[in-house]
Scaffold this active site. Sequence first.
Site, PDB file in Angstrom:
ATOM      1  N   GLY A   2      53.102 -29.891  69.784  1.00  0.00           N
ATOM      2  CA  GLY A   2      52.271 -29.088  70.681  1.00  0.00           C
ATOM      3  C   GLY A   2      52.828 -27.712  70.953  1.00  0.00           C
ATOM      4  O   GLY A   2      52.976 -27.308  72.112  1.00  0.00           O
ATOM      5  N   SER A  58      51.463 -24.756  70.202  1.00  0.00           N
ATOM      6  CA  SER A  58      50.459 -23.695  70.113  1.00  0.00           C
ATOM      7  C   SER A  58      50.110 -23.100  71.470  1.00  0.00           C
ATOM      8  O   SER A  58      49.298 -22.178  71.556  1.00  0.00           O
ATOM      9  CB  SER A  58      49.187 -24.213  69.427  1.00  0.00           C
ATOM     10  N   GLY A  99      51.484 -23.024  76.049  1.00  0.00           N
ATOM     11  CA  GLY A  99      52.104 -23.599  77.235  1.00  0.00           C
ATOM     12  C   GLY A  99      53.525 -24.100  77.119  1.00  0.00           C
ATOM     13  O   GLY A  99      54.427 -23.408  76.639  1.00  0.00           O
ATOM     14  N   GLY A 113      54.946 -26.330  75.265  1.00  0.00           N
ATOM     15  CA  GLY A 113      55.521 -26.475  73.932  1.00  0.00           C
ATOM     16  C   GLY A 113      56.138 -25.187  73.434  1.00  0.00           C
ATOM     17  O   GLY A 113      57.238 -25.184  72.864  1.00  0.00           O
ATOM     18  N   ASP A 117      47.811 -33.360  63.683  1.00  0.00           N
ATOM     19  CA  ASP A 117      46.687 -33.645  64.570  1.00  0.00           C
ATOM     20  C   ASP A 117      46.888 -35.061  65.090  1.00  0.00           C
ATOM     21  O   ASP A 117      46.671 -36.040  64.369  1.00  0.00           O
ATOM     22  CB  ASP A 117      45.360 -33.526  63.810  1.00  0.00           C
ATOM     23  N   ASN A 152      55.679 -33.537  73.183  1.00  0.00           N
ATOM     24  CA  ASN A 152      55.150 -32.670  74.231  1.00  0.00           C
ATOM     25  C   ASN A 152      53.621 -32.568  74.228  1.00  0.00           C
ATOM     26  O   ASN A 152      53.012 -32.382  75.272  1.00  0.00           O
ATOM     27  CB  ASN A 152      55.771 -31.275  74.055  1.00  0.00           C
ATOM     28  N   THR A 211      45.458 -39.974  71.548  1.00  0.00           N
ATOM     29  CA  THR A 211      46.195 -38.743  71.271  1.00  0.00           C
ATOM     30  C   THR A 211      47.567 -38.752  71.937  1.00  0.00           C
ATOM     31  O   THR A 211      48.595 -38.545  71.286  1.00  0.00           O
ATOM     32  CB  THR A 211      45.398 -37.526  71.768  1.00  0.00           C
ATOM     33  N   SER A 253      53.785 -37.807  83.050  1.00  0.00           N
ATOM     34  CA  SER A 253      53.197 -37.044  84.146  1.00  0.00           C
ATOM     35  C   SER A 253      53.191 -37.889  85.406  1.00  0.00           C
ATOM     36  O   SER A 253      53.170 -39.126  85.332  1.00  0.00           O
ATOM     37  CB  SER A 253      51.756 -36.658  83.797  1.00  0.00           C
ATOM     38  N   TYR A 302      34.556 -45.652  82.578  1.00  0.00           N
ATOM     39  CA  TYR A 302      35.481 -44.573  82.211  1.00  0.00           C
ATOM     40  C   TYR A 302      35.565 -43.529  83.310  1.00  0.00           C
ATOM     41  O   TYR A 302      34.557 -43.079  83.844  1.00  0.00           O
ATOM     42  CB  TYR A 302      35.010 -43.894  80.919  1.00  0.00           C
TER      43      TYR A 302
END
Length: 320
Positions: A29, A31, A33, A35, A82, A109, A130, A157, A177
């Site tokens: 990650g 790309s 923030g 990361g 991905d 991350n 993910t 988190s 959900y």
Amino acid sequence: MTGPFGETSTTDDVLEGVDLSGKRVLVTGVSAGLGVETARALAAHGAHVVGAARNLEKARKATEPVRAAAANGGGIELVELDLASLASVRACADALIAAGEPFDVVIANAGVMACPKSFTADGFETQFGTNHLGHFVLVNRIASLIKPGGRLVNLASAGHRFSDVDLDDPNFEHTPYTEFGAYGRSKTANVLFAVEFDRRHKARGVRATAVHPGGIQTELARYMTEDLVNSLVSSINAANEKSGAAPFQWKTIPQGAATSVWAAVVAPAEEVGGLYCEDCHVAEIQDNDELRSGVRRYALDPDNAEALWAKSEEMVGETF
């Protein structure tokens, strides 16, 4: 120096005087923030960072500050990953194994947060698929590349407090959900994965830990409206007031990434292995709903961790 550090400590604070020359670190990650900041701080202290991202063009632009800050032999290279596609995850892992270059640290991350109900390429609920299953397959496939004395850091988190994992219905086929319920499940899974990975690998000197970076305004919250963010902050502040804690404050990105790098290369491995950290310290087990800090007991439960591992293997069709 290992501390004392706290909620306002930055990556530069915790890495002051630390020489990472010759260290190789995989960060997913990169790309945006946390990361990017994690990679920048590590490369600035001499580490060679392998940054994984879904969109390599975006990652190249985002990591320009990493290349600019690199020192003492540090640097960054990018690999495509991905996490919402096991074909991509396996291709990335296969390429890393084929290259055969070991890692001192893996920092898992990347992630998504509070998105509408959707599914990955393999049919898994997006957040669980993910945040957890993608990393589960990647890390386990490259586990042999993590050097003795190395570490795995999973970004979890405080959102794990929203929900324990549901191993009977991980894809919400029978359960209503909710965005944060699904997020909570995936973040609890991140902690439990660290617990079980640590148990399985500590005999060879590889330890794993999970960290909460704090509340940071990054692209992670792209699915959250301003009203939803304000409502969440209000609920946190109401709980804080009731418990006597200070009002909620956003962290800067360097403050948010500090716990990741602290747990990865500064804290003694035996003090963080198999545990959950926040604000650059090991969190206490906290079952009180009125307190926003700490870790839920179910997220560190070894039986829960072992059951999640077995269910994850079943879901991805691969045994580790």
